[in-house]
Design an enzyme around this catalytic site. Structure first.
Site, PDB file in Angstrom:
ATOM      1  N   LYS A  55       0.810  -1.220   0.000  1.00 49.41           N
ATOM      2  CA  LYS A  55       0.000   0.000   0.000  1.00 49.41           C
ATOM      3  C   LYS A  55       0.848   1.276   0.000  1.00 49.41           C
ATOM      4  CE  LYS A  55      -4.596  -1.124   0.554  1.00 49.41           C
ATOM      5  NZ  LYS A  55      -4.582  -2.512   0.923  1.00 49.41           N
ATOM      6  N   SER A  80      -8.887   1.383   8.358  1.00 53.64           N
ATOM      7  CA  SER A  80      -8.400   0.915   9.650  1.00 53.64           C
ATOM      8  C   SER A  80      -7.164   0.066   9.421  1.00 53.64           C
ATOM      9  CB  SER A  80      -9.490   0.118  10.364  1.00 53.64           C
ATOM     10  OG  SER A  80     -10.005  -0.849   9.499  1.00 53.64           O
ATOM     11  N   GLU A 206      -9.558 -13.943  -3.929  1.00 60.34           N
ATOM     12  CA  GLU A 206     -10.370 -13.323  -2.867  1.00 60.34           C
ATOM     13  C   GLU A 206     -10.721 -14.333  -1.788  1.00 60.34           C
ATOM     14  OE1 GLU A 206     -13.609 -10.330  -4.701  1.00 60.34           O
ATOM     15  OE2 GLU A 206     -13.842 -12.439  -5.168  1.00 60.34           O
ATOM     16  N   GLY A 210     -16.072 -13.255   0.756  1.00 57.14           N
ATOM     17  CA  GLY A 210     -16.180 -11.938   0.121  1.00 57.14           C
ATOM     18  C   GLY A 210     -15.831 -12.031  -1.350  1.00 57.14           C
ATOM     19  N   ASP A 212     -17.125 -10.941  -4.052  1.00 52.56           N
ATOM     20  CA  ASP A 212     -17.819  -9.991  -4.925  1.00 52.56           C
ATOM     21  C   ASP A 212     -17.074  -9.809  -6.251  1.00 52.56           C
ATOM     22  OD1 ASP A 212     -15.966  -8.562  -2.969  1.00 52.56           O
ATOM     23  OD2 ASP A 212     -16.173  -7.083  -4.562  1.00 52.56           O
ATOM     24  N   SER A 306       1.147  -9.789  -0.473  1.00 46.74           N
ATOM     25  CA  SER A 306       0.815  -8.366  -0.404  1.00 46.74           C
ATOM     26  C   SER A 306       1.233  -7.669   0.883  1.00 46.74           C
ATOM     27  CB  SER A 306      -0.683  -8.175  -0.644  1.00 46.74           C
ATOM     28  OG  SER A 306      -1.422  -8.956   0.277  1.00 46.74           O
TER      29      SER A 306
HETATM   30  C1  LIG Z   1      -5.287  -3.565   0.751  1.00 52.89           C
HETATM   31  C2  LIG Z   1      -4.692  -4.905   0.771  1.00 52.89           C
HETATM   32  C3  LIG Z   1      -5.047  -5.898  -0.175  1.00 52.89           C
HETATM   33  C4  LIG Z   1      -6.087  -5.650  -1.235  1.00 52.89           C
HETATM   34  O1  LIG Z   1      -5.668  -4.674  -2.148  1.00 52.89           O
HETATM   35  P1  LIG Z   1      -6.699  -3.982  -3.148  1.00 52.89           P
HETATM   36  O2  LIG Z   1      -5.875  -3.026  -3.914  1.00 52.89           O
HETATM   37  O3  LIG Z   1      -7.761  -3.339  -2.338  1.00 52.89           O
HETATM   38  O4  LIG Z   1      -7.250  -5.084  -3.998  1.00 52.89           O
HETATM   39  C5  LIG Z   1      -4.396  -7.114  -0.134  1.00 52.89           C
HETATM   40  N1  LIG Z   1      -3.466  -7.383   0.808  1.00 52.89           N
HETATM   41  C6  LIG Z   1      -3.098  -6.472   1.739  1.00 52.89           C
HETATM   42  C7  LIG Z   1      -2.059  -6.844   2.721  1.00 52.89           C
HETATM   43  C8  LIG Z   1      -3.706  -5.203   1.750  1.00 52.89           C
HETATM   44  O5  LIG Z   1      -3.335  -4.314   2.679  1.00 52.89           O
END
Ligand SMILES: *Cc1c(COP(=O)(O)O)cnc(C)c1O
Length: 330
Positions: A55, A80, A206, A210, A212, A306
């Site tokens: 992020k 959050s 996903e 969830g 969607d 991620s």
């Molecule tokens: C926000 C987040 C996601 C999802 O990312 P999107 O861009 O909303 O699809 C996945 N893994 C982590 C660790 C995140 O913080």
């Protein structure tokens, strides 16, 4: 003012802004997993990114794209989770004031971390108040920019740099699996893949509760669901974005979904076999890939991890809640 949707050159422009600012995270491999599936796995480790998740890429790119003369009014974000930390840290680095709107029952650690980056935290009651209304109000009052967590061209472009780097680090892939919430990380990754490695099949993954995105992908239009109950707290989104969905619809191979137990198994794998702490949401990509089983044979498979932000109590509780011997035979 309606801005054009992001494209591959937005991703390369974001990479230039992030050069020397974001970590160029490592790509790790696991010979035991490769052997077990007859595939070659490449793990892009955004759990080692600044503030612990990808992020930061989108947050910093969005703030660094604001003209210098307009930065003093600051930014507002509501989250959050990891987006809050990303905006707070990026604002601190760019000397911009930041307001983060967070639920009053958010974990104390997260509130402290956000304040630790110098952001002003505004609390709201998640059962009685609407956070987007509160955020819009603050933005209007101060002339500040509201930066949403995924549906924003500079956020998508920034998130795309994680996949861009992965292709630079390992060259061609046959498949790439990406964790999916609102679709910023996936849409950005698809822009990179379509330009650099169009033959690569890119999948979003996903939580089952969830799904969607899967429903939207199959139906060809954005489907909205109630806030899902899942341990993947970064993917509790109710719908894909107006900007992310068309990109996902055009370029993704498919959207997969996995159970919370699948996520715990992957968390255990990362911990036991790769000595890494990965948060539940960050486990979506591996869990989704493993669902394809035999189809992975002979393939070069990218797994985008991620993030790694999970507190030790939650981590231990989740691992203890599910007994598994799945990895012991590797
Ligand atoms: C926000 C987040 C996601 C999802 O990312 P999107 O861009 O909303 O699809 C996945 N893994 C982590 C660790 C995140 O913080």
């Amino acid at each position: 003012m309606q801005r054009p949707p992001p494209n591959f050159s937005s991703v390369t422009a974001a990479a230039a802004r992030l050069d020397g600012v974001a970590h160029r995270t490592p790509v790790l491999t696991s010979s035991s997993l490769n052997k077990r599936y007859g595939a070659e796995f490449f793990f892009k480790c955004e759990n080692f990114q600044r503030m612990g998740a990808f992020k930061f890429r989108g947050g910093y790119n969005a703030l660094a794209s604001i003209p210098v003369a307009e930065r003093a009014a600051g930014v507002v974000a509501y989250s959050s989770g990891n987006h809050a930390q990303a905006i707070a840290l990026s604002a601190q680095m760019l000397a911009m004031p930041a307001v983060i709107v967070m639920p009053e029952d958010a974990p104390a650690l997260k509130l402290a971390a956000t304040r630790g980056y110098g952001a002003e935290v505004v609390l709201y009651n998640r059962y009685t108040q609407d956070r987007s209304e509160i955020s819009l109000g603050i933005a209007k009052e101060r002339g500040a920019r509201l930066i949403p967590p995924y549906d924003h061209p500079d956020v998508i472009a920034g998130q795309g740099t994680a996949s861009l780097e992965l292709f630079e680090q390992v060259n061609e892939l046959d498949m790439l699996f990406i964790c999916l919430g609102g679709g910023g990380l996936l849409a950005g990754g698809l822009l990179a893949a379509a330009a650099l490695n169009p033959a690569c099949a890119v999948y979003g993954v996903e939580p089952e509760a969830g799904n969607d995105g899967q429903q939207s992908f199959r139906k060809g239009e954005i489907v909205s669901i109630p806030t899902p109950k899942t341990i993947a707290d970064g993917a509790q989104t109710q719908f894909l974005g107006e900007l992310t969905f068309p990109i996902i619809k055009s370029y993704a191979r498919d959207i997969l979904s996995v159970s919370d137990d699948d996520l715990i198994q992957s968390m255990r794998f990362f911990f036991e076999r790769m000595k890494m702490v990965v948060e539940p949401t960050g486990c979506l990509s591996l869990a989704g890939a493993l669902h394809l089983g035999e189809k992975l044979k002979g393939k070069r498979v990218g797994i985008l991890i991620s993030g790694g932000n999970v507190d030790s109590e939650t981590f231990c509780r989740l691992l203890a809640s599910s007994s598994s011997t799945r990895w012991h035979e590797l």
